[in-house]
Design an enzyme around this catalytic site. Structure first.
Site, short mmCIF file in Angstrom:
data_model
loop_
_atom_site.label_atom_id
_atom_site.label_comp_id
_atom_site.label_asym_id
_atom_site.label_seq_id
_atom_site.Cartn_x
_atom_site.Cartn_y
_atom_site.Cartn_z
CE LYS A 22 17.93 -6.53 16.38
NZ LYS A 22 17.78 -5.82 17.62
CG ASN A 23 14.55 -7.57 18.90
OD1 ASN A 23 15.82 -7.60 18.93
ND2 ASN A 23 13.86 -6.89 18.50
CB CYS A 117 20.17 4.62 21.38
SG CYS A 117 18.45 4.13 20.88
NE ARG A 122 15.32 1.82 23.81
CZ ARG A 122 16.00 1.11 22.62
NH1 ARG A 122 16.70 1.43 21.65
NH2 ARG A 122 16.00 -0.46 22.72
CG ASP A 311 11.22 -3.16 16.55
OD1 ASP A 311 11.65 -4.16 17.05
OD2 ASP A 311 11.56 -1.89 17.06
NE ARG A 403 23.20 -3.20 16.75
CZ ARG A 403 22.88 -2.20 17.81
NH1 ARG A 403 23.21 -0.95 17.76
NH2 ARG A 403 22.67 -2.86 18.79
C1 EPZ Z 1 12.96 -3.98 22.69
O1 EPZ Z 1 13.60 -2.90 23.29
C2 EPZ Z 1 13.55 -4.53 21.28
N1 EPZ Z 1 14.94 -5.00 21.40
C3 EPZ Z 1 12.92 -3.15 20.48
O2 EPZ Z 1 13.55 -3.49 19.13
C4 EPZ Z 1 11.83 -2.92 20.49
O3 EPZ Z 1 11.65 -1.73 19.48
C5 EPZ Z 1 11.23 -2.56 21.94
O4 EPZ Z 1 11.39 -3.82 22.51
C6 EPZ Z 1 9.81 -2.29 21.78
O5 EPZ Z 1 9.15 -3.30 21.21
C7 EPZ Z 1 15.15 -6.11 21.90
O6 EPZ Z 1 14.37 -6.85 22.44
C8 EPZ Z 1 17.00 -6.18 21.80
P1 EPZ Z 1 11.33 -1.54 26.08
P2 EPZ Z 1 13.59 -2.58 24.78
O7 EPZ Z 1 11.83 -1.77 27.10
O8 EPZ Z 1 13.29 -3.85 25.67
C9 EPZ Z 1 10.26 2.45 28.06
C10 EPZ Z 1 15.07 -3.05 17.27
O9 EPZ Z 1 15.09 -2.40 16.18
N2 EPZ Z 1 11.17 1.94 29.17
O10 EPZ Z 1 9.89 -2.43 25.66
O11 EPZ Z 1 14.56 -1.64 25.15
C11 EPZ Z 1 11.29 3.01 26.92
O12 EPZ Z 1 11.91 4.31 26.92
C12 EPZ Z 1 15.18 -2.88 18.50
O13 EPZ Z 1 15.29 -4.36 17.06
C13 EPZ Z 1 11.21 2.78 30.34
O14 EPZ Z 1 10.69 3.68 30.49
O15 EPZ Z 1 12.23 -1.81 24.65
C14 EPZ Z 1 10.39 2.91 25.70
O16 EPZ Z 1 9.66 3.99 25.44
C15 EPZ Z 1 14.80 -1.33 18.58
N3 EPZ Z 1 11.60 2.43 31.35
C16 EPZ Z 1 9.30 1.69 25.97
O17 EPZ Z 1 9.31 1.54 27.42
C17 EPZ Z 1 12.48 1.00 31.33
O18 EPZ Z 1 12.99 0.67 32.47
C18 EPZ Z 1 9.43 0.39 25.43
O19 EPZ Z 1 10.97 -0.05 25.64
C19 EPZ Z 1 12.39 0.37 30.07
C20 EPZ Z 1 11.71 0.63 29.13
#
Ligand code: EPZ
Length: 427
Positions: A22-23, A117, A122, A311, A403
């Site tokens: 998915k990701n 969320c 996020r 995850d 999802r």
């Molecule tokens: C991706 O989300 C995945 N989703 C998530 O999977 C996964 O948990 C996550 O990466 C971490 O591996 C998809 O790929 C669609 P991040 P993403 O940006 O990109 C902070 C699932 O269950 N951050 O790496 O949103 C954020 O708050 C989902 O499949 C900022 O501070 O994750 C978090 O603490 C859930 N500022 C950390 O980074 C930003 O601009 C990691 O977030 C962006 C992120």
């Protein structure tokens, strides 16, 4: 509202095939916005989030040429709109990945901020800061990012830049990599996310004509090009789904094989499973796990890839609820990703949550009860616990599940689980 009913106590045995990731699939679909040529993806999982993404892309003017049998083919000849509305972005945060491609190709975009969320705030500050460094003008008005990028001297929309991410954000790395593919000059992303899904996106962009080096490492370099071509690409296997089915084998003291899973995408997780007493066999075309009679308690700390994946934290917690001691789980990625703990306690688990730490004291047996899913990975951890619990567990609000997992009850039943989906009256 459907519910999943699990009757526990049976060791799972047999083999399942892992679906496409998915990701990885979600950013790949958004990459089709970068070109007017046909893009065709195979091994795309049949999931609600994929359908949502198809609808969003069609709203933008993308032709959905094919969508059947795990194949999705798209063509963004020209875009009719440049807006990703709140209703869609709110339900699926990955819609924010429309921003980089729309800016790079069209020079304008109006994308709703995702908002928080269940698992955390996020924020998207790293996406926005990187795009600003590439010359985009961004303003947040009434919850929408209003973005524009005037053409440069030779017609490009964005300029290459050196960007250092405060945290190795997966989404920010993906948005910026796609934006940089069409920028003028070179973009260097430092502290980039290293997840396999990033490498898969870079591989597809490379087939489209992008010049990307270092994807999968923390330093990614992208030489922008004037235009990108089409692509035919197979989505990588879903490492999180694979890990989930391996826990299903381990938590029931059974033996499961996940065909198509790639051990190199799950190293930290597999080492933890072995520390917990499971026997793990890394094969050329999959992974086999044999559960221990009773798991050993092991501490877990989530981290960006190649660390233990956030995850798979909820799934590991389910396993540790029946282990032979006390284990501390530390969630370092999201600020509120222990909601499954409260529901596991309803099944008889002994878990104390304190901020981003959870102390899991193993119990002999869990006992079935009605529980509530709160987010995608939490819902599957409740199913895993139900598989190990005495009598029956009912998991409500399983729309979260659909999802991220393709026909999970069918796959689990193929492993011998007594699991079925029912229409639930009350939500
Ligand atoms: C991706 O989300 C995945 N989703 C998530 O999977 C996964 O948990 C996550 O990466 C971490 O591996 C998809 O790929 C669609 P991040 P993403 O940006 O990109 C902070 C699932 O269950 N951050 O790496 O949103 C954020 O708050 C989902 O499949 C900022 O501070 O994750 C978090 O603490 C859930 N500022 C950390 O980074 C930003 O601009 C990691 O977030 C962006 C992120």
């Amino acid at each position: 509202m459907d519910k999943i009913v699990v009757r526990g106590g049976r060791p799972l045995r047999g083999e399942v095939s892992v679906s496409g990731s998915k990701n990885a699939a979600l950013p790949l679909l958004f990459a089709s916005l970068l070109t007017g040529e046909p893009c065709r993806f195979r091994n795309v999982p049949e999931l609600v989030d994929i359908r949502t993404t198809e609808r969003l892309l069609q709203d933008l003017g993308v032709d959905l040429v094919e969508s059947a049998g795990h194949v999705v083919a798209l063509r963004a000849r020209q875009l009719a709109r440049h807006e990703a509305p709140y209703e869609l972005v709110k339900t699926m945060r990955a819609s924010f990945l429309a921003l980089g491609p729309l800016l790079a190709r069209e020079g304008r975009a109006r994308v709703s901020t995702p908002g928080g969320c269940a698992i955390g705030a996020r924020p998207v500050n790293l996406h926005l800061a990187g795009l600003e460094k590439m010359g985009a003008r961004l303003e947040i008005v009434h919850g929408y990012v209003e973005a524009e990028a005037p053409r440069t001297a030779n017609g490009r929309r964005l300029r290459g830049a050196r960007i250092a991410l405060d945290t190795p954000s997966v989404g920010a790395t993906e948005n910026l990599m796609m934006a940089a593919a069409l920028a003028e000059g070179t973009t260097q992303i430092e502290n980039a996310a290293r997840e396999p899904e990033i490498e898969d996106l870079a591989a597809a962009l490379g087939k489209m004509g992008a010049h990307i080096e270092g994807a999968g490492s923390s330093a990614v370099r992208i030489e922008g090009v004037a235009a990108l071509g089409g692509v035919e690409h197979e989505v990588i296997a879903d490492r999180i789904e694979a890990g989930t089915f391996l826990v299903a084998g381990a938590i029931t003291g059974g033996e499961t094989v996940v065909r198509g899973a790639r051990a190199e995408h799950l190293d930290a997780f597999l080492l933890k499973l072995e520390e917990a007493g499971a026997a793990v066999e890394r094969m050329a075309d999959g992974i086999r796990v044999r559960g221990p009679a009773r798991p050993r308690s092991v501490d877990v700390r989530t981290a960006p890839f190649p660390g233990f994946p956030t995850d798979l934290q909820a799934q590991m917690m389910a396993l540790l609820t029946i282990a032979d001691g006390a284990a501390e789980i530390t969630e370092t990625i999201f600020e509120n990703r222990f909601m499954h703990a409260l529901e596991l306690v309803r099944l008889g688990a002994d878990i104390a949550v304190d901020g981003n730490h959870a102390m899991v004291r193993g119990v002999e047996r869990l006992s079935g009860a009605p529980v509530m899913a709160t987010d995608l990975r939490a819902s599957v951890s409740l199913i895993l616990a139900g598989l190990a619990a005495d009598n029956t567990t009912e998991i409500r609000r399983v729309y979260h599940l659909d999802r991220g997992y393709e026909r999970i009850e069918t796959k689990l039943a193929a492993l011998g689980a007594d699991v079925r989906r029912e229409k639930a009256g009350a939500p």
